[in-house]
Design an enzyme around this catalytic site. Structure first.
Site, mmCIF file in Angstrom:
data_model
loop_
_atom_site.group_PDB
_atom_site.id
_atom_site.type_symbol
_atom_site.label_atom_id
_atom_site.label_comp_id
_atom_site.label_asym_id
_atom_site.label_seq_id
_atom_site.Cartn_x
_atom_site.Cartn_y
_atom_site.Cartn_z
ATOM 1 N N GLY A 29 0.786 -1.225 0.000
ATOM 2 C CA GLY A 29 0.000 0.000 0.000
ATOM 3 C C GLY A 29 0.813 1.267 0.000
ATOM 4 C CD GLU B 146 1.303 -9.526 0.890
ATOM 5 O OE1 GLU B 146 1.237 -10.735 1.160
ATOM 6 O OE2 GLU B 146 0.302 -8.777 0.851
ATOM 7 N N GLY C 174 3.625 -3.607 -4.489
ATOM 8 C CA GLY C 174 3.276 -3.868 -5.889
ATOM 9 C C GLY C 174 3.420 -2.605 -6.697
ATOM 10 N NE ARG C 175 -0.626 2.268 -5.641
ATOM 11 C CZ ARG C 175 -1.851 2.334 -6.142
ATOM 12 N NH1 ARG C 175 -2.068 3.008 -7.255
ATOM 13 N NH2 ARG C 175 -2.856 1.757 -5.517
ATOM 14 N NE ARG D 63 -4.929 3.267 -10.364
ATOM 15 C CZ ARG D 63 -4.486 4.427 -9.879
ATOM 16 N NH1 ARG D 63 -3.962 5.334 -10.697
ATOM 17 N NH2 ARG D 63 -4.544 4.692 -8.592
ATOM 18 C CB CYS E 225 -19.257 4.478 -27.098
ATOM 19 S SG CYS E 225 -20.747 5.327 -27.632
ATOM 20 C CD GLU E 226 -19.639 4.025 -21.016
ATOM 21 O OE1 GLU E 226 -20.111 4.894 -20.259
ATOM 22 O OE2 GLU E 226 -20.216 2.942 -21.260
#
Length: 433
Positions: free
Chosen positions: A249, A291, A293-294, A331, A362-363
């Site tokens: 985190g 742990e 990751g990012r 994100r 198409c959003e």
């Protein structure tokens, strides 16, 4: 100047990553394109590994959270760097198996593992299965007995910590789909059950309080809470658990004004809390697992796009449309996550425009960001969105039947393709008439 150390400028005023011209990479591989600097990834692994040696006398393990970015190449890098691997699905486990990743260094997470996933974990002999709930504990015990095996487990615990992040990425508080609660006595009951089960070997505890956290204090508080619980378990059951997995985190720099804590400083402060709490409770310092990751892959990656239409709406905003969007980076639409962007072929010029970067899906909400400072931009320019190494490729989709982009890895100035661009044939490969 840049949010990542692997970025720079060359004599043409172009953005570089790992010393390579991003405009040349876009021309060679096409866009959208993920580009990652392998040297930066390995440097981050080394930094974390050295911190375990420095602050825990080597009694611990850095475990890469593969949900941030998973493919065979990154699993192989983790294998070569001597770190562990955090997997959360049979697909991530299968990817690890494809590079013969050492089973004993794999931690299998997830709040709703299937029978198929638990059997795969037992068959491959993963080091630790991170058990999330009482139902999973009972199921795993039955499966392990049927396979004539004993499953090494650690329990995921909710330590009740508010990490001050987006609601969708806070995971340590009692109202979370993850883990066993301390406040209700659920966690202690799970421990007692596990200690009595024939197919279970309880090795330790795990917690994860959230993502993209900039403060040290929540991590220190979580470590203290978890260690007090481990000491309570010893006093009440006689079992001395040996592993404490403090999760990940750790925040990264997405914008120039972001100021994440240096990871070495985090490791130092948390180690001081660990040792102080263990001394106070007369409890042996456990084997520490983290742990990240990012923070390993996020700063090492960028995404390159080609500009299509530029639409100026007077006194409202300027839309800059790109050939990617929420399909390769969801994100912003999920979390309103902020990014820095620049025109890669004009990176040395001042950011004189404020634009909304719009995707091609198409959003209406298909945006990379709003009110983003950027250089003067025209159709055909190459836009680079920075710090996209985490949770971009791994969260990509084929919405609107758009093929997912390829991934190029750079090492020592050389580029190689590690994930191919999806073809139109790939899109219909599993379709049936």
């Amino acid at each position: 100047m840049f949010v990542s150390d692997c970025l720079g400028l060359n004599e043409l005023g172009h953005l570089t990553i790992g010393g390579r011209d991003t405009v040349e990479l876009a021309q060679a591989y096409g866009t959208p394109l993920y580009v990652m600097d392998e040297n930066e990834i390995r440097r981050a692994c080394t930094s974390y590994r050295e911190s375990i040696q420095k602050y825990y006398e080597g009694r611990g393990l850095v475990t890469y959270a593969s949900k941030a970015f998973c493919c065979k190449a990154i699993c192989n890098i983790a294998k070569e760097e001597g770190v562990g691997l955090d997997v959360v699905s049979i697909g991530e486990l299968y990817t690890a198996q494809q590079v013969a990743f050492p089973a004993e260094r794999i931690f299998f997470h997830g709040n709703n593992k299937t029978v198929e996933e638990l059997l795969a974990a037992l068959e491959y002999g993963v080091g630790q299965i991170v058990v999330d709930n009482l139902g999973e504990l009972e199921l795993l015990n039955q499966l392990a007995i049927s396979q004539k095996k004993k499953a090494n487990i650690i329990f995921r615990i909710k330590p009740g910590i508010d990490a001050h992040t987006h609601d969708f990425v806070r995971t340590g508080q009692i109202d979370s789909k993850f883990g066993l609660a301390l406040e209700t006595g659920e966690a202690l009951e799970a421990v007692k059950q596990a200690l009595s089960m024939e197919g279970i070997r309880l090795k330790g505890l795990h917690c994860h309080i959230g993502s993209q956290i900039f403060d040290i204090e929540p991590f220190e508080h979580a470590a203290e809470v978890m260690l007090h619980f481990m000491a309570d378990i010893k006093e009440q059951t006689g079992a001395e658990l040996e592993i404490l997995d403090l999760g990940g985190g750790f925040g990264i720099k997405y914008l120039p004004e972001h100021d994440p804590v240096e990871y070495d400083r985090y490791m130092q402060k948390v180690s001081e809390t660990v040792k102080r709490t263990c001394d106070a409770r007369n409890f042996a310092t456990p084997y520490i697992v983290i742990e990240p990751g990012r923070s390993i892959v996020g700063p090492a990656g960028i995404t390159l796009y080609t500009v299509g239409a530029v639409k100026e709406i007077p006194q409202v905003r300027t839309y800059v449309s790109i050939d990617g969007g929420m399909g390769d980076n969801p994100r912003y639409i999920l979390y309103q996550s902020a990014y820095e962007a620049m025109v890669a072929n004009k990176a040395a010029q001042p950011k004189s425009k404020e634009v909304t970067i719009a995707g091609k899906c198409c959003e209406s909400g298909d945006l990379i960001g709003e009110r983003m400072p950027i250089q003067e931009v025209q159709p055909g320019d190459i836009i680079a969105v920075l710090a996209t190494g985490a949770y971009n490729y791994s969260m990509a989709s084929n919405y609107n039947r758009i093929p997912r982009p390829p991934v190029v890895m750079l090492r020592d100035g050389k580029d190689r393709l590690v994930v191919k661009r999806e073809s139109l044939e790939d899109l219909v490969r599993n379709d049936l008439l």
